[in-house]
Motif scaffolding. Structure first.
Motif, PDB file in Angstrom:
ATOM      1  N   LYS A  13       0.826  -1.205   0.000  1.00 38.24           N
ATOM      2  CA  LYS A  13       0.000   0.000   0.000  1.00 38.24           C
ATOM      3  C   LYS A  13       0.860   1.256   0.000  1.00 38.24           C
ATOM      4  O   LYS A  13       0.601   2.209  -0.745  1.00 38.24           O
ATOM      5  CB  LYS A  13      -0.907  -0.017   1.237  1.00 38.24           C
ATOM      6  N   ARG A  14       1.920   1.261   0.825  1.00 40.73           N
ATOM      7  CA  ARG A  14       2.819   2.406   0.880  1.00 40.73           C
ATOM      8  C   ARG A  14       3.567   2.584  -0.436  1.00 40.73           C
ATOM      9  O   ARG A  14       3.782   3.703  -0.900  1.00 40.73           O
ATOM     10  CB  ARG A  14       3.813   2.209   2.026  1.00 40.73           C
ATOM     11  N   LEU A  15       3.967   1.473  -1.052  1.00 39.51           N
ATOM     12  CA  LEU A  15       4.658   1.538  -2.332  1.00 39.51           C
ATOM     13  C   LEU A  15       3.767   2.126  -3.410  1.00 39.51           C
ATOM     14  O   LEU A  15       4.188   2.986  -4.195  1.00 39.51           O
ATOM     15  CB  LEU A  15       5.130   0.137  -2.724  1.00 39.51           C
ATOM     16  N   THR A  16       2.507   1.703  -3.463  1.00 38.04           N
ATOM     17  CA  THR A  16       1.574   2.246  -4.447  1.00 38.04           C
ATOM     18  C   THR A  16       1.341   3.730  -4.221  1.00 38.04           C
ATOM     19  O   THR A  16       1.310   4.526  -5.175  1.00 38.04           O
ATOM     20  CB  THR A  16       0.249   1.477  -4.362  1.00 38.04           C
ATOM     21  N   GLU A  17       1.204   4.128  -2.965  1.00 39.82           N
ATOM     22  CA  GLU A  17       0.987   5.552  -2.667  1.00 39.82           C
ATOM     23  C   GLU A  17       2.194   6.396  -3.063  1.00 39.82           C
ATOM     24  O   GLU A  17       2.040   7.491  -3.630  1.00 39.82           O
ATOM     25  CB  GLU A  17       0.698   5.701  -1.174  1.00 39.82           C
ATOM     26  N   ASN A  18       3.412   5.917  -2.793  1.00 40.43           N
ATOM     27  CA  ASN A  18       4.615   6.663  -3.164  1.00 40.43           C
ATOM     28  C   ASN A  18       4.758   6.779  -4.677  1.00 40.43           C
ATOM     29  O   ASN A  18       5.193   7.816  -5.196  1.00 40.43           O
ATOM     30  CB  ASN A  18       5.847   5.991  -2.570  1.00 40.43           C
ATOM     31  N   MET A  19       4.387   5.722  -5.399  1.00 41.37           N
ATOM     32  CA  MET A  19       4.455   5.779  -6.864  1.00 41.37           C
ATOM     33  C   MET A  19       3.461   6.796  -7.412  1.00 41.37           C
ATOM     34  O   MET A  19       3.756   7.536  -8.350  1.00 41.37           O
ATOM     35  CB  MET A  19       4.198   4.393  -7.446  1.00 41.37           C
ATOM     36  N   ARG A  20       2.282   6.850  -6.822  1.00 43.11           N
ATOM     37  CA  ARG A  20       1.303   7.860  -7.248  1.00 43.11           C
ATOM     38  C   ARG A  20       1.782   9.271  -6.922  1.00 43.11           C
ATOM     39  O   ARG A  20       1.604  10.203  -7.720  1.00 43.11           O
ATOM     40  CB  ARG A  20      -0.031   7.585  -6.574  1.00 43.11           C
ATOM     41  N   ARG A  21       2.398   9.447  -5.750  1.00 40.79           N
ATOM     42  CA  ARG A  21       2.939  10.761  -5.405  1.00 40.79           C
ATOM     43  C   ARG A  21       4.046  11.183  -6.365  1.00 40.79           C
ATOM     44  O   ARG A  21       4.119  12.344  -6.778  1.00 40.79           O
ATOM     45  CB  ARG A  21       3.486  10.715  -3.984  1.00 40.79           C
ATOM     46  N   LEU A  22       4.914  10.221  -6.719  1.00 43.40           N
ATOM     47  CA  LEU A  22       5.984  10.523  -7.672  1.00 43.40           C
ATOM     48  C   LEU A  22       5.417  10.919  -9.037  1.00 43.40           C
ATOM     49  O   LEU A  22       5.907  11.853  -9.677  1.00 43.40           O
ATOM     50  CB  LEU A  22       6.896   9.314  -7.806  1.00 43.40           C
ATOM     51  N   LYS A  23       4.383  10.219  -9.461  1.00 43.11           N
ATOM     52  CA  LYS A  23       3.775  10.541 -10.754  1.00 43.11           C
ATOM     53  C   LYS A  23       3.135  11.917 -10.731  1.00 43.11           C
ATOM     54  O   LYS A  23       3.279  12.695 -11.682  1.00 43.11           O
ATOM     55  CB  LYS A  23       2.741   9.469 -11.102  1.00 43.11           C
ATOM     56  N   ARG A  24       2.434  12.238  -9.638  1.00 41.58           N
ATOM     57  CA  ARG A  24       1.817  13.562  -9.530  1.00 41.58           C
ATOM     58  C   ARG A  24       2.875  14.667  -9.442  1.00 41.58           C
ATOM     59  O   ARG A  24       2.708  15.748 -10.012  1.00 41.58           O
ATOM     60  CB  ARG A  24       0.907  13.610  -8.310  1.00 41.58           C
ATOM     61  N   GLY A  25       3.965  14.406  -8.702  1.00 41.62           N
ATOM     62  CA  GLY A  25       5.003  15.430  -8.577  1.00 41.62           C
ATOM     63  C   GLY A  25       5.779  15.658  -9.857  1.00 41.62           C
ATOM     64  O   GLY A  25       6.205  16.794 -10.139  1.00 41.62           O
ATOM     65  N   ALA A  26       5.990  14.599 -10.638  1.00 37.31           N
ATOM     66  CA  ALA A  26       6.751  14.745 -11.881  1.00 37.31           C
ATOM     67  C   ALA A  26       5.899  15.197 -13.057  1.00 37.31           C
ATOM     68  O   ALA A  26       6.439  15.518 -14.116  1.00 37.31           O
ATOM     69  CB  ALA A  26       7.430  13.416 -12.230  1.00 37.31           C
TER      70      ALA A  26
END
Length: 572
Positions: free
Chosen positions: A192-205
């Motif tokens: 769950k944490r990995l999926t959330e971090n990947m979504r945050r990275l996508k939104r930030g980039a």
């Protein structure tokens, strides 16, 4: 304590009589004393006396009463035994508590704690007084106290006190202290944490990637009018020396627009023309295989992203470490030219030249190179340097290939006499029958001597044959090697013990009705590692799976199949 309890409990003879609950002592000091009077219960009459006194009609009732009294007596004895054990445990626990109180003097600890509390209050009071009166630190306080004791209220003392009153707060900020290093606790691995971090990275980039994409569209003249207007404005700004103020003004304008958007304004204008990005529809109600495929796709994207980042970093490292001297030499000369130019030319002229060159490079030269790849491969120096830079895996492959080339001439000279007989030319040697590990090629597959594997598959392709018409596991899947000749597709089974075996498979290329790339497991990513061959002799197509060089084998098979079909067709 339990061992002591067992010793005391079984120290004397086993007692048959216990204290009555009503007469058991309440205190814990006299539980085991011998002075406690013991009241003996009247024993039950013997069964013979009861049998003599009872009449024949009362015998069943007497037996029932006897059993009831026995069971009641047993229960009472068991309860008394538990009570005795509880009283003994209470006694020993009180003894242990008394010993602990004697060993740890609680009153002394309370007194020491009260003293420390009073000391803390005194220190807090003194500190408040120091802060309230603004007294100097330790060194200055000692000096001022010494001067006060001597009665020397001189001009130097007053100046020192005035300086400290004005600048003491700032001097305290420059006091050297050891740096505090905090170690961040690492979070455990969580899906769950990995999926959330990947979504945050996508939104930030997303803003950065969209800006770079729009900037590339501006350079590629995606919108002719927008690119022309931007080119004219930039060249005028660079000509008159307003390029840097123009970029600063655009940054201020972008921040102002972002402020208005954060306040609720709906502004869709952008400095760089936006290019629409295809939006993938959200997927809902995914099956287990689709979820597994989604996880594999995400892992593949992450793997490719990390690979690209590693390639960039390794190329930069190899550029500065003189791994390829001819490439690093160009950078070295360029830096010397830039250094000499910055020392000789005035900065206004140097900025003018750099600005004009950047505009022409961005709007014209890059557009021409992207539109004409051949020109780019010949004359685009930065592109040529970047593509020529090797990565660490490429350098490793080159070193291994160099070692192989050094060893190969020695082995070829040693095996020359055994590989090619004397008096045999190269043409004659090429026409000799090809042989495998189990014998001659034409003997294994019962073919003519002129049938030999094509050069692209001289050693064959390792694969497994999946015959879906067979039901037995041993016949369903076979491991082996696949060969292609001019007229046949030959599969040599690794389980065949003799040279010619029924487990080997020979398919005539002219009999093949369909050749396709095949994916054995649909849950795995990619296009698969198999080739399906359909023939009239099989109900279901044969599948050659687990092929590492699947694309190479498919091209060879399909090309030879088309040649065979074209040569045997009646139109030709």
């Amino acid at each position: 304590m339990l061992k002591r309890l067992d010793k005391i409990r079984f120290r004397g003879q086993k007692r048959d009589e216990f204290l009555d609950l009503a007469e058991s002592p309440n205190t814990s000091d006299n539980e085991c004393s011998d002075d406690v009077p013991v009241k003996r219960r009247p024993s039950l009459r013997d069964p013979e006396d009861l049998r003599d006194c009872a009449s024949p009609a009362t015998l069943p009732m007497a037996a029932t009463m006897q059993d009831f009294q026995r069971s009641e007596s047993d229960r009472l004895n068991e309860v008394k035994g538990h009570l005795e054990i509880a009283l003994l445990e209470k006694h020993f626990l009180q003894e242990e508590l008394r010993k602990l109180r004697e060993e740890t003097n609680i009153e002394t600890l309370k007194q020491e704690l009260e003293k420390e509390r009073m000391k803390r209050l005194d220190l807090e009071q003194k500190m408040n007084e120091v802060i309230k009166h603004g007294e100097p630190p330790a060194g200055l306080a000692n000096l001022t106290s010494f001067a006060a004791d001597k009665g020397q209220d001189t001009l130097y003392y007053r100046l020192q006190k005035w300086l400290y009153d004005r600048l003491g707060v700032y001097i305290e900020d420059f006091r050297f202290q050891p740096e505090e290093r905090t170690v961040e606790a690492e979070e455990p691995l969580s899906a769950k944490r990995l999926t959330e971090n990947m979504r945050r990275l996508k939104r930030g980039a997303r803003p950065v990637t969209s800006f770079m994409r729009n900037l590339s569209a501006l350079s590629n003249w995606h919108s002719v009018y927008t690119s022309a207007i931007a080119f004219i404005i930039y060249m005028n700004a660079a000509w008159y020396g307003w390029a840097i103020p123009m970029f600063l003004f655009l940054a201020i304008l972008r921040l102002s627009l972002n402020y208005l958007i954060s306040r609720g304004w709906r502004i869709q204008w952008s400095i760089v023309p936006e290019v629409s990005e295809p939006v993938e529809p959200p997927k809902e109600d995914l099956t287990v295989s689709e979820k597994f495929q989604l996880v594999l796709d995400v892992a593949q994207k992450a793997q490719n992203l990390f690979g690209k980042m590693a390639d960039v970093l390794e190329k930069i490292k190899n550029l500065f470490m003189w791994v390829q001297p001819e490439i690093t030499q160009k950078l070295y000369v360029t830096l010397w030219v830039a250094f000499i130019s910055s020392c000789l030319l005035p900065y206004k002229l140097l900025g003018f030249i750099i600005g004009l060159y950047a505009g022409i490079k961005f709007f014209i030269i890059d557009f021409i190179f992207k539109s004409c790849p051949k020109l780019r491969r010949k004359y685009d120096t930065p592109y040529i340097i970047w593509t020529s830079l090797p990565t660490d895996p490429q350098l490793k492959e080159r070193s291994n290939a160099a070692v192989t080339r050094r060893v190969q001439p020695v082995t070829s000279r040693g095996n020359l006499a055994t590989s090619v007989p004397c008096g045999v030319s190269r043409d004659e040697e090429s026409t000799r029958p090809h042989s495998t590990k189990k014998g001659a090629f034409h003997e294994i597959f019962n073919l003519s001597e002129n049938e030999r594997p094509l050069p692209v598959c001289e050693n064959g392709w390792r694969c497994c044959l999946i015959n879906r018409d067979k039901k037995m596991p041993t016949d369903y899947i076979r491991n082996g090697v696949l060969y292609v000749t001019e007229n046949y597709l030959c599969f040599e089974s690794s389980s065949s013990r003799s040279g010619s075996s029924k487990k080997n498979k020979v398919i005539k290329l002219a009999d093949i009705t369909d050749v396709q790339k095949y994916k054995v497991l649909s849950v795995l990513p990619g296009s698969g590692m198999g080739i399906s061959i359909a023939t009239p002799a099989t109900q279901k197509p044969l599948v050659f799976g687990a092929m590492i060089h699947r694309d190479e084998a498919f091209e060879a098979i399909f090309t030879q199949y088309m040649k065979t079909v074209t040569s045997t067709s009646p139109d030709t």
